[in-house]
Write a protein that holds these residues in place. Structure first.
Motif, PDB file in Angstrom:
ATOM      1  N   HIS A 167     -10.084 -37.988 -29.395  1.00  0.00           N
ATOM      2  CA  HIS A 167      -9.879 -37.578 -30.791  1.00  0.00           C
ATOM      3  C   HIS A 167     -10.632 -36.274 -31.043  1.00  0.00           C
ATOM      4  O   HIS A 167     -11.723 -36.049 -30.504  1.00  0.00           O
ATOM      5  CB  HIS A 167     -10.398 -38.690 -31.713  1.00  0.00           C
ATOM      6  CG  HIS A 167     -10.070 -38.525 -33.145  1.00  0.00           C
ATOM      7  ND1 HIS A 167     -10.735 -37.641 -33.964  1.00  0.00           N
ATOM      8  CD2 HIS A 167      -9.139 -39.141 -33.922  1.00  0.00           C
ATOM      9  CE1 HIS A 167     -10.240 -37.712 -35.186  1.00  0.00           C
ATOM     10  NE2 HIS A 167      -9.262 -38.622 -35.190  1.00  0.00           N
ATOM     11  N   THR A 168     -10.076 -35.417 -31.881  1.00  0.00           N
ATOM     12  CA  THR A 168     -10.698 -34.130 -32.201  1.00  0.00           C
ATOM     13  C   THR A 168     -12.128 -34.301 -32.710  1.00  0.00           C
ATOM     14  O   THR A 168     -13.011 -33.509 -32.376  1.00  0.00           O
ATOM     15  CB  THR A 168      -9.856 -33.372 -33.252  1.00  0.00           C
ATOM     16  OG1 THR A 168      -8.520 -33.272 -32.764  1.00  0.00           O
ATOM     17  CG2 THR A 168     -10.403 -31.985 -33.496  1.00  0.00           C
ATOM     18  N   ARG A 169     -12.368 -35.333 -33.487  1.00  0.00           N
ATOM     19  CA  ARG A 169     -13.717 -35.584 -34.022  1.00  0.00           C
ATOM     20  C   ARG A 169     -14.699 -35.834 -32.877  1.00  0.00           C
ATOM     21  O   ARG A 169     -15.828 -35.330 -32.880  1.00  0.00           O
ATOM     22  CB  ARG A 169     -13.684 -36.778 -34.982  1.00  0.00           C
ATOM     23  CG  ARG A 169     -15.022 -37.073 -35.641  1.00  0.00           C
ATOM     24  CD  ARG A 169     -14.898 -38.148 -36.696  1.00  0.00           C
ATOM     25  NE  ARG A 169     -14.149 -37.702 -37.860  1.00  0.00           N
ATOM     26  CZ  ARG A 169     -14.646 -36.950 -38.840  1.00  0.00           C
ATOM     27  NH1 ARG A 169     -15.902 -36.563 -38.808  1.00  0.00           N
ATOM     28  NH2 ARG A 169     -13.903 -36.588 -39.860  1.00  0.00           N
ATOM     29  N   ALA A 178     -10.496 -27.093 -36.157  1.00  0.00           N
ATOM     30  CA  ALA A 178      -9.314 -27.934 -35.914  1.00  0.00           C
ATOM     31  C   ALA A 178      -9.460 -29.275 -36.629  1.00  0.00           C
ATOM     32  O   ALA A 178      -8.502 -29.775 -37.235  1.00  0.00           O
ATOM     33  CB  ALA A 178      -9.112 -28.138 -34.413  1.00  0.00           C
ATOM     34  N   LEU A 179     -10.662 -29.857 -36.574  1.00  0.00           N
ATOM     35  CA  LEU A 179     -10.906 -31.125 -37.262  1.00  0.00           C
ATOM     36  C   LEU A 179     -10.737 -30.951 -38.771  1.00  0.00           C
ATOM     37  O   LEU A 179     -10.104 -31.788 -39.428  1.00  0.00           O
ATOM     38  CB  LEU A 179     -12.307 -31.652 -36.935  1.00  0.00           C
ATOM     39  CG  LEU A 179     -12.701 -32.961 -37.611  1.00  0.00           C
ATOM     40  CD1 LEU A 179     -11.776 -34.099 -37.178  1.00  0.00           C
ATOM     41  CD2 LEU A 179     -14.158 -33.292 -37.301  1.00  0.00           C
ATOM     42  N   GLU A 196      -8.860 -28.999 -40.298  1.00  0.00           N
ATOM     43  CA  GLU A 196      -7.437 -28.879 -40.621  1.00  0.00           C
ATOM     44  C   GLU A 196      -6.756 -30.246 -40.670  1.00  0.00           C
ATOM     45  O   GLU A 196      -5.688 -30.380 -41.248  1.00  0.00           O
ATOM     46  CB  GLU A 196      -6.747 -27.970 -39.615  1.00  0.00           C
ATOM     47  CG  GLU A 196      -7.171 -26.511 -39.767  1.00  0.00           C
ATOM     48  CD  GLU A 196      -6.651 -25.603 -38.665  1.00  0.00           C
ATOM     49  OE1 GLU A 196      -6.032 -26.104 -37.682  1.00  0.00           O
ATOM     50  OE2 GLU A 196      -6.864 -24.377 -38.763  1.00  0.00           O
ATOM     51  N   GLN A 197      -7.401 -31.273 -40.064  1.00  0.00           N
ATOM     52  CA  GLN A 197      -6.826 -32.622 -40.017  1.00  0.00           C
ATOM     53  C   GLN A 197      -7.502 -33.589 -40.984  1.00  0.00           C
ATOM     54  O   GLN A 197      -6.858 -34.462 -41.534  1.00  0.00           O
ATOM     55  CB  GLN A 197      -6.962 -33.202 -38.598  1.00  0.00           C
ATOM     56  CG  GLN A 197      -6.282 -32.423 -37.528  1.00  0.00           C
ATOM     57  CD  GLN A 197      -6.693 -32.882 -36.136  1.00  0.00           C
ATOM     58  OE1 GLN A 197      -7.335 -33.912 -35.961  1.00  0.00           O
ATOM     59  NE2 GLN A 197      -6.335 -32.109 -35.136  1.00  0.00           N
ATOM     60  N   GLU A 198      -8.814 -33.445 -41.119  1.00  0.00           N
ATOM     61  CA  GLU A 198      -9.610 -34.407 -41.881  1.00  0.00           C
ATOM     62  C   GLU A 198     -10.693 -33.684 -42.667  1.00  0.00           C
ATOM     63  O   GLU A 198     -11.081 -32.576 -42.321  1.00  0.00           O
ATOM     64  CB  GLU A 198     -10.301 -35.406 -40.940  1.00  0.00           C
ATOM     65  CG  GLU A 198      -9.367 -36.207 -40.074  1.00  0.00           C
ATOM     66  CD  GLU A 198     -10.119 -37.156 -39.148  1.00  0.00           C
ATOM     67  OE1 GLU A 198     -11.284 -37.497 -39.439  1.00  0.00           O
ATOM     68  OE2 GLU A 198      -9.539 -37.546 -38.132  1.00  0.00           O
TER      69      GLU A 198
END
Length: 182
Positions: A25-27, A138-139, A141-143
């Protein structure tokens, strides 16, 4: 505290808050890369040329643990208080950059990494910090991700660049300018 739990044996891990996510996961990538930066800062702190900066580098390591904790925490679900970065943390880095820059010659070209092993360690820390920053972007941009984390990592990578230059000067190592071939 037991080091192994076996709960991650199948590629999942828990966020602070309980949700299980993929280790890809990106996180997880983001806070794992912050941990990598922290290890390089430790390596820099161990370099004799940085003995006068040891306390500040230790402070950065502490702040990187704060960053990692924030990234590992599921927004709004952690069962305990997570420390947060402050604007003063960014300002402290900016002040150190300004102090070092005062004693350095102006840059006229990009500088190729290297010249001394300790300086190369600093450049490695810098590029890993930039990767951590990109992963946090990037994270975000998602969360939901605290913006100050991205700002802090951006400023830290700037600090590491200037620190590499300062270390070169203190070690008597000439910087190698990059001059584009025509």
């Amino acid at each position: 505290m037991k080091i192994y739990t076996r709960t991650g044996d199948h590629g999942k891990t828990s966020l602070l808050g309980g949700t299980r996510v993929s280790k890809a996961h990106t996180r997880i990538e983001a806070y794992g890369t912050v941990d990598e930066v922290n290890s390089y800062i430790g390596l820099l702190r161990d370099q004799e040329v940085n003995s006068s900066r040891s306390a500040f580098l230790l402070q950065i390591q502490d702040r990187l643990f704060v960053v990692g904790s924030n990234l590992a925490a599921e927004p709004g679900k952690a069962s305990f208080a997570i420390p947060e970065l402050q604007a003063a943390d960014v300002q402290a880095i900016e002040e150190e950059i300004d102090l070092m820059n005062q004693a350095l010659p102006a840059m006229k070209n990009f500088i190729l990494p290297g010249g001394h092993q300790a300086v190369s360690f600093c450049h490695l820390a810098r590029v890993v910090c930039r990767r951590a920053e990109r992963l946090c972007v990037a994270l975000a941009e998602q969360e939901k991700t605290p913006e100050i984390i991205i700002i802090y990592l951006n400023r830290l990578s700037d600090y590491l660049f200037v620190l590499a230059r300062k270390m070169s000067a203190e070690l008597g190592v000439a910087e190698t300018p990059w001059i584009a071939k025509k």
